[in-house]
Design a protein around this motif. Structure first.
Motif, PDB file in Angstrom:
ATOM      1  N   PHE A  91      71.546  53.063  17.115  1.00 21.39           N
ATOM      2  CA  PHE A  91      71.533  51.642  17.452  1.00 21.39           C
ATOM      3  C   PHE A  91      72.618  51.343  18.478  1.00 21.39           C
ATOM      4  CE2 PHE A  91      74.650  51.972  14.070  1.00 21.39           C
ATOM      5  CZ  PHE A  91      75.679  51.155  14.506  1.00 21.39           C
ATOM      6  N   THR A  92      72.413  50.248  19.196  1.00 19.57           N
ATOM      7  CA  THR A  92      73.430  49.702  20.081  1.00 19.57           C
ATOM      8  C   THR A  92      73.233  48.198  20.134  1.00 19.57           C
ATOM      9  OG1 THR A  92      74.406  49.784  22.309  1.00 19.57           O
ATOM     10  CG2 THR A  92      72.021  49.974  22.163  1.00 19.57           C
ATOM     11  N   GLY A  93      74.317  47.442  20.277  1.00 18.33           N
ATOM     12  CA  GLY A  93      74.171  45.995  20.271  1.00 18.33           C
ATOM     13  C   GLY A  93      75.409  45.292  20.761  1.00 18.33           C
ATOM     14  N   ILE A  94      75.265  44.009  20.971  1.00 26.62           N
ATOM     15  CA  ILE A  94      76.373  43.147  21.389  1.00 26.62           C
ATOM     16  C   ILE A  94      76.344  41.884  20.549  1.00 26.62           C
ATOM     17  CG2 ILE A  94      74.943  42.178  23.254  1.00 26.62           C
ATOM     18  CD1 ILE A  94      77.517  41.579  24.778  1.00 26.62           C
ATOM     19  N   GLU A  95      77.528  41.404  20.172  1.00 26.96           N
ATOM     20  CA  GLU A  95      77.646  40.170  19.405  1.00 26.96           C
ATOM     21  C   GLU A  95      78.693  39.284  20.073  1.00 26.96           C
ATOM     22  OE1 GLU A  95      78.690  41.352  15.485  1.00 26.96           O
ATOM     23  OE2 GLU A  95      76.863  42.531  15.175  1.00 26.96           O
ATOM     24  N   VAL A  96      78.388  37.997  20.161  1.00 28.30           N
ATOM     25  CA  VAL A  96      79.309  37.047  20.781  1.00 28.30           C
ATOM     26  C   VAL A  96      79.437  35.829  19.885  1.00 28.30           C
ATOM     27  CG1 VAL A  96      78.703  37.806  23.113  1.00 28.30           C
ATOM     28  CG2 VAL A  96      77.498  35.863  22.104  1.00 28.30           C
ATOM     29  N   GLN A  97      80.557  35.131  19.998  1.00 33.28           N
ATOM     30  CA  GLN A  97      80.722  33.844  19.323  1.00 33.28           C
ATOM     31  C   GLN A  97      80.435  32.739  20.325  1.00 33.28           C
ATOM     32  OE1 GLN A  97      84.208  32.699  17.245  1.00 33.28           O
ATOM     33  NE2 GLN A  97      83.763  33.923  15.438  1.00 33.28           N
ATOM     34  N   VAL A  98      79.395  31.957  20.020  1.00 29.58           N
ATOM     35  CA  VAL A  98      79.060  30.821  20.879  1.00 29.58           C
ATOM     36  C   VAL A  98      80.151  29.765  20.789  1.00 29.58           C
ATOM     37  CG1 VAL A  98      77.355  29.031  21.349  1.00 29.58           C
ATOM     38  CG2 VAL A  98      76.608  31.296  20.591  1.00 29.58           C
ATOM     39  N   SER A  99      80.640  29.552  19.570  1.00 30.29           N
ATOM     40  CA  SER A  99      81.765  28.646  19.361  1.00 30.29           C
ATOM     41  C   SER A  99      82.595  29.207  18.227  1.00 30.29           C
ATOM     42  CB  SER A  99      81.278  27.239  19.014  1.00 30.29           C
ATOM     43  OG  SER A  99      80.560  27.255  17.798  1.00 30.29           O
ATOM     44  N   GLY A 100      83.890  29.017  18.277  1.00 25.59           N
ATOM     45  CA  GLY A 100      84.745  29.547  17.227  1.00 25.59           C
ATOM     46  C   GLY A 100      86.038  30.071  17.803  1.00 25.59           C
ATOM     47  N   GLN A 101      86.948  30.495  16.908  1.00 17.95           N
ATOM     48  CA  GLN A 101      88.265  30.895  17.369  1.00 17.95           C
ATOM     49  C   GLN A 101      88.239  32.211  18.127  1.00 17.95           C
ATOM     50  OE1 GLN A 101      87.180  31.109  14.243  1.00 17.95           O
ATOM     51  NE2 GLN A 101      88.465  32.398  12.942  1.00 17.95           N
ATOM     52  N   ASN A 102      87.162  32.982  18.004  1.00 15.87           N
ATOM     53  CA  ASN A 102      87.080  34.275  18.681  1.00 15.87           C
ATOM     54  C   ASN A 102      86.125  34.248  19.865  1.00 15.87           C
ATOM     55  OD1 ASN A 102      88.884  35.365  16.876  1.00 15.87           O
ATOM     56  ND2 ASN A 102      87.298  36.097  15.492  1.00 15.87           N
ATOM     57  N   LYS A 103      85.862  33.076  20.414  1.00 13.08           N
ATOM     58  CA  LYS A 103      84.999  32.948  21.578  1.00 13.08           C
ATOM     59  C   LYS A 103      85.597  33.721  22.752  1.00 13.08           C
ATOM     60  CE  LYS A 103      82.794  29.495  24.554  1.00 13.08           C
ATOM     61  NZ  LYS A 103      82.684  28.048  24.852  1.00 13.08           N
ATOM     62  N   GLY A 104      84.774  34.553  23.377  1.00 14.04           N
ATOM     63  CA  GLY A 104      85.238  35.354  24.502  1.00 14.04           C
ATOM     64  C   GLY A 104      85.648  36.754  24.109  1.00 14.04           C
ATOM     65  N   PHE A 105      85.871  36.992  22.805  1.00 17.22           N
ATOM     66  CA  PHE A 105      86.214  38.328  22.324  1.00 17.22           C
ATOM     67  C   PHE A 105      84.939  38.989  21.796  1.00 17.22           C
ATOM     68  CE2 PHE A 105      90.049  35.816  22.174  1.00 17.22           C
ATOM     69  CZ  PHE A 105      91.012  36.672  22.700  1.00 17.22           C
ATOM     70  N   ASN A 106      84.108  39.446  22.706  1.00 16.82           N
ATOM     71  CA  ASN A 106      82.804  39.991  22.344  1.00 16.82           C
ATOM     72  C   ASN A 106      82.942  41.312  21.602  1.00 16.82           C
ATOM     73  OD1 ASN A 106      81.823  37.792  23.724  1.00 16.82           O
ATOM     74  ND2 ASN A 106      81.327  38.939  25.580  1.00 16.82           N
ATOM     75  N   VAL A 107      81.904  41.624  20.824  1.00 20.55           N
ATOM     76  CA  VAL A 107      81.881  42.869  20.054  1.00 20.55           C
ATOM     77  C   VAL A 107      80.723  43.731  20.548  1.00 20.55           C
ATOM     78  CG1 VAL A 107      81.674  43.901  17.765  1.00 20.55           C
ATOM     79  CG2 VAL A 107      82.855  41.707  18.036  1.00 20.55           C
ATOM     80  N   TYR A 108      81.038  44.972  20.926  1.00 20.42           N
ATOM     81  CA  TYR A 108      80.016  45.939  21.336  1.00 20.42           C
ATOM     82  C   TYR A 108      79.972  47.046  20.290  1.00 20.42           C
ATOM     83  CZ  TYR A 108      80.329  43.588  25.854  1.00 20.42           C
ATOM     84  OH  TYR A 108      80.320  42.649  26.860  1.00 20.42           O
ATOM     85  N   ARG A 109      78.770  47.427  19.903  1.00 21.48           N
ATOM     86  CA  ARG A 109      78.618  48.427  18.847  1.00 21.48           C
ATOM     87  C   ARG A 109      77.577  49.462  19.237  1.00 21.48           C
ATOM     88  NH1 ARG A 109      75.761  46.226  15.159  1.00 21.48           N
ATOM     89  NH2 ARG A 109      76.379  47.552  13.423  1.00 21.48           N
ATOM     90  N   PHE A 110      77.815  50.694  18.828  1.00 20.28           N
ATOM     91  CA  PHE A 110      76.755  51.703  18.883  1.00 20.28           C
ATOM     92  C   PHE A 110      77.044  52.740  17.802  1.00 20.28           C
ATOM     93  CE2 PHE A 110      79.851  53.649  21.808  1.00 20.28           C
ATOM     94  CZ  PHE A 110      79.858  54.974  21.370  1.00 20.28           C
ATOM     95  N   GLY A 111      76.011  53.437  17.394  1.00 18.70           N
ATOM     96  CA  GLY A 111      76.189  54.429  16.341  1.00 18.70           C
ATOM     97  C   GLY A 111      74.862  54.974  15.866  1.00 18.70           C
ATOM     98  N   GLY A 112      74.908  55.630  14.734  1.00 21.57           N
ATOM     99  CA  GLY A 112      73.690  56.228  14.192  1.00 21.57           C
ATOM    100  C   GLY A 112      73.853  56.556  12.728  1.00 21.57           C
TER     101      GLY A 112
END
Length: 762
Positions: free
Chosen positions: A392-413
């Motif tokens: 898998f691979t993916g990206i997660e973002v906060q549209v609003s919240g204290q962590n807006k702009g600190f995106n999360v990128y993930r990959f693995g198996g």
């Protein structure tokens, strides 16, 4: 000015007449606006009359058009559009989706409804009931009136079961003790029907394969006494001889490569494999014979049993290896009271690959996408083992919240292997409808939080999964190993650690070596129940065996492979209750209680095992992971735009939500959430975070409104929430209800939280 008033008055009158539904009623007819039912007071208790009235209300046909404040907008929209020539398009949608054809009085059959009422009350034991029907006209509208006098309800004086000397009669007589028909109870035709079904089901548990409930007769004698009846349970005359015979199992045949498209039984030569009581018919060994011995529950010479029959079919289906499962019983040619059992199994393709693109949200208020590639082998070692390999691979973002702009990128198996049986040095078996499973898995994940750090996580586990039935499920992971290691810690995050030392826990290397167990009970699959519940309880232990072997304490922790191992115990329970007012309105409530205790080699719980609160599926009036612990205010820790996730050792959370259908795919919700987390021990870094006897006075409380868009394949949820109580404010000022000002832009910016998520919060 007066002319304008007349125009407005005329327009309003026209609109009222249109919405009232009477403007286009055919000459000589009337608009049917419903009915009334009057149950005359008699000897019956008020509760009985009320129940009878409620049940009769649901039987009257037709149903009138729905109204709102005396208006019927559905008729207005129906009349607004002329003939809709096409079966789709805007006109058809307005006329038949928004609109509804007027229900006319000419369509109401008073005599038929009166007979329905009479038949119903007689079936409930009111043999002397008298019912009447008439109608009342008012203008262009009409209403039906029904009146019923119940008189006395008949009771059961005696119930007599067969005294036949034949085997069938003796078996029915043995079922008398648990009969639905009890002396002194009111006569009820439904109870009689249910009793016939009960006897039929019990006989099929005792080998009477060809018996049918229609072969039973329950005679009613109402002449024995005043308002009493005798019930006589009888076997009908001239029933088939087969129905009187108790059948046992002879030979069990399995065709594991059956093809529905062609007759693979008679047209192909089969190899015959004998394994215990089972005969396997196949031209090649696709499956090892033992898998059928462990899956099928019938044995030679067993009496036929409907439960065993259904359990065996369900076990074959839940193996996850067969596309179609067909079963039949045939009389044995050499014995008149034995059955041969045949199972025709069509396998799924052995290997398959699947690609999925997902939209997802999580409890930390992150939304994003994920791409999954899954490869499966459904019969790896010819024992119906399932091998899954996924990436898998993916990206997660906060549209609003204290962590807006600190995106999360993930990959693995992940690679997992499931055996459809218990793999154990001890003898373990299950006779439920679900085949027990043994699962081993190995996974890796790389997670990058931009501008902050990255984490590498390895997981491996070995354990068992089994279901007692469709409601009860167990998951025991005997060995659960997790290792987390940080990389690329940024100067920004390091500066945050200098200001808030608790952030170091997030990137500490962690080694968890433990055991977990979860139990789940639910009846939410039963859609017609008034009350549905869901319960999930879990325990999680780590490092106990290593602690015994290596020792260690939190001041000088012992290492394994250069990493301090975690030692703790953790419990978490979640209970949900769903009260269904009707099919369109539900009151859903949830409570979560959790706690973890570090000891031995650990001073704190591992960060990934701690509790968090706030966010899209928690206390929605507060941003994700921003509440607590206790009365601690995490927003005061730093002036930087990045705020840490607040975590704790204990958690208490409540939620209740009223869900109601607004229009077709749209549902509305009103909710109240409350909760907090706490630390077990006092810390100078987070004053007020310690758990005390005042914990109920430290709950965060929020409320709000939401919309749910149910597209069948997914539910898109939007919530707008605001706080009612902020636990971090000074004592006496924590309730902020008086501060609510929707017209104030500053208040809205600080307090209104908009959540977008996929699926219901619980």
């Amino acid at each position: 000015m007066r002319i304008n008033n007349y125009i407005i008055l005329l327009f309003s009158a026209s609109l009222f007449l249109g919405c009232s539904g009477t403007s286009k009623i055919p000459e000589g007819d009337l608009l049917y606006v419903g009915h009334t039912i009057s149950v005359k007071k008699g000897e019956e208790p008020k509760k009985v009359r009320k129940k009878i009235k409620s049940e009769l209300d649901g039987l009257i046909r037709p149903k009138p058009n729905k109204s709102f404040l005396g208006l019927r907008p559905s008729i207005f929209f129906y009349n607004l559009i002329g003939e809709a020539k096409k079966e789709k398009g805007f006109k058809h949608w307005v006329k038949y989706k928004l609109g509804e054809e007027p229900v006319l009085m000419s369509k109401v059959d008073l005599n038929y409804n009166q007979k329905v009422i009479q038949n119903y009350v007689e079936n409930r034991g009111f043999f002397n009931a008298i019912s009447k029907a008439d109608s009342i006209k008012k203008g262009k509208k009409a209403k039906a009136n029904y009146e019923v006098a119940l008189n006395a309800q008949y009771k059961i004086k005696s119930v007599v079961f067969p005294k036949d000397s034949i085997l069938l009669g003796k078996e029915i007589k043995l079922l008398e003790e648990n009969s639905f028909l009890k002396v002194g109870n009111a006569y009820d035709l439904d109870h009689i029907k249910n009793e016939r079904s009960r006897i039929d089901l019990k006989l099929k548990e005792r080998g009477f394969y060809y018996f049918n409930e229609d072969y039973l007769l329950i005679q009613v004698d109402s002449t024995v006494a005043k308002h009493e009846v005798d019930l006589l349970v009888k076997i009908k005359n001239n029933i088939p001889e087969k129905a009187k015979i108790q059948y046992s199992i002879n030979t069990i045949y399995v065709y594991p490569s059956f093809n529905l498209k062609r007759d693979t039984v008679s047209k192909r030569k089969m190899d015959t494999i004998k394994y215990g009581d089972i005969t396997i018919m196949d031209n090649k060994t696709v499956f090892k014979p033992f898998i059928f011995d462990k899956t099928l529950l019938f044995n030679k010479q067993d009496l036929y049993n409907r439960t065993t029959h259904n359990l065996s079919l369900n076990r074959l289906i839940t193996l996850g290896t067969f596309k179609f499962v067909k079963n039949e019983f045939k009389e044995n040619n050499t014995s008149k009271n034995e059955l041969d059992v045949y199972y025709y199994l069509t396998p799924l393709p052995k290997k398959s690959i699947q690609v999925e693109a997902l939209a997802k949200t999580n409890s930390a208020n992150y939304s994003g996408t994920e791409l999954n590639i899954n490869w499966s082998n459904r019969n790896l070692f010819k024992g119906a083992e399932l091998l899954n390999i996924s990436a898998f691979t993916g990206i997660e973002v906060q549209v609003s919240g204290q962590n807006k702009g600190f995106n999360v990128y993930r990959f693995g198996g992940e690679a997992s292997l499931i055996w459809p049986r218990f793999i154990s040095p001890f003898q373990m078996s299950s006779g439920s409808a679900y085949v027990p499973k043994t699962k081993a898995s190995l996974s890796y994940e790389y997670q990058l939080r931009t501008k902050l750090y990255s984490l590498k996580t390895f997981n491996s586990s070995f354990g068992y999964l089994w279901k007692e039935n469709e409601r009860k499920e167990h998951n025991l992971s005997l060995v659960n190993i997790a290792y987390t290691s940080p990389n690329d810690v940024s100067e920004l995050y390091q500066s945050q650690i200098d200001e808030n030392a608790s952030l170091q826990k997030v990137i500490d290397r962690q080694l968890i070596f433990g055991t977990t167990y979860t139990y789940t009970y639910t009846n939410t699959m039963l859609k017609n129940k008034k009350n549905n519940i869901y319960f999930k309880g879990g325990i999680d232990f780590s490092g106990n065996s290593l602690g015994l072997l290596l020792g260690g304490n939190d001041e000088t922790p012992k290492n394994l492979l250069g990493v301090p191992f975690s030692q703790y115990s953790k419990l978490e329970f979640e209970f949900r209750h769903y009260y269904n007012f009707n099919k369109e309105t539900t009151l859903a409530s949830r409570i979560i209680v959790g706690g973890g205790i570090p000891y031995g080699n650990s001073k704190d719980l591992p960060f990934i095992k701690q509790f968090f609160i706030g966010g899209t599926s928690s206390v929605r009036a507060f941003r994700a992971r921003s509440i607590g612990p206790g009365t601690f205010d995490g927003s005061t820790v730093t002036d930087n735009s990045f705020l840490p996730d607040q975590s704790g050792d204990l958690k208490l959370e409540f939620s209740t939500e009223l869900r109601a259908k607004i229009y077709k795919i749209v549902k509305g919700a009103v909710f109240v959430d409350a909760g907090n987390i706490w630390l077990l021990n006092e810390t100078t870094e987070k004053p007020g975070a310690e758990f005390t006897g005042q914990f109920l006075n430290q709950l965060a409380v929020g409320t709000g409104l939401g919309l749910r868009f149910d597209f069948n394949f997914l539910v898109l949820r939007t919530d707008l929430a605001f706080p009612l109580r902020k636990p971090y404010l000074p004592k006496g000022s924590q309730w902020v209800i008086d501060d609510i000002k929707f017209s104030d832009g500053a208040w809205r910016k600080e307090n209104l939280i908009f959540n977008v998520a996929i699926g219901y919060p619980f």
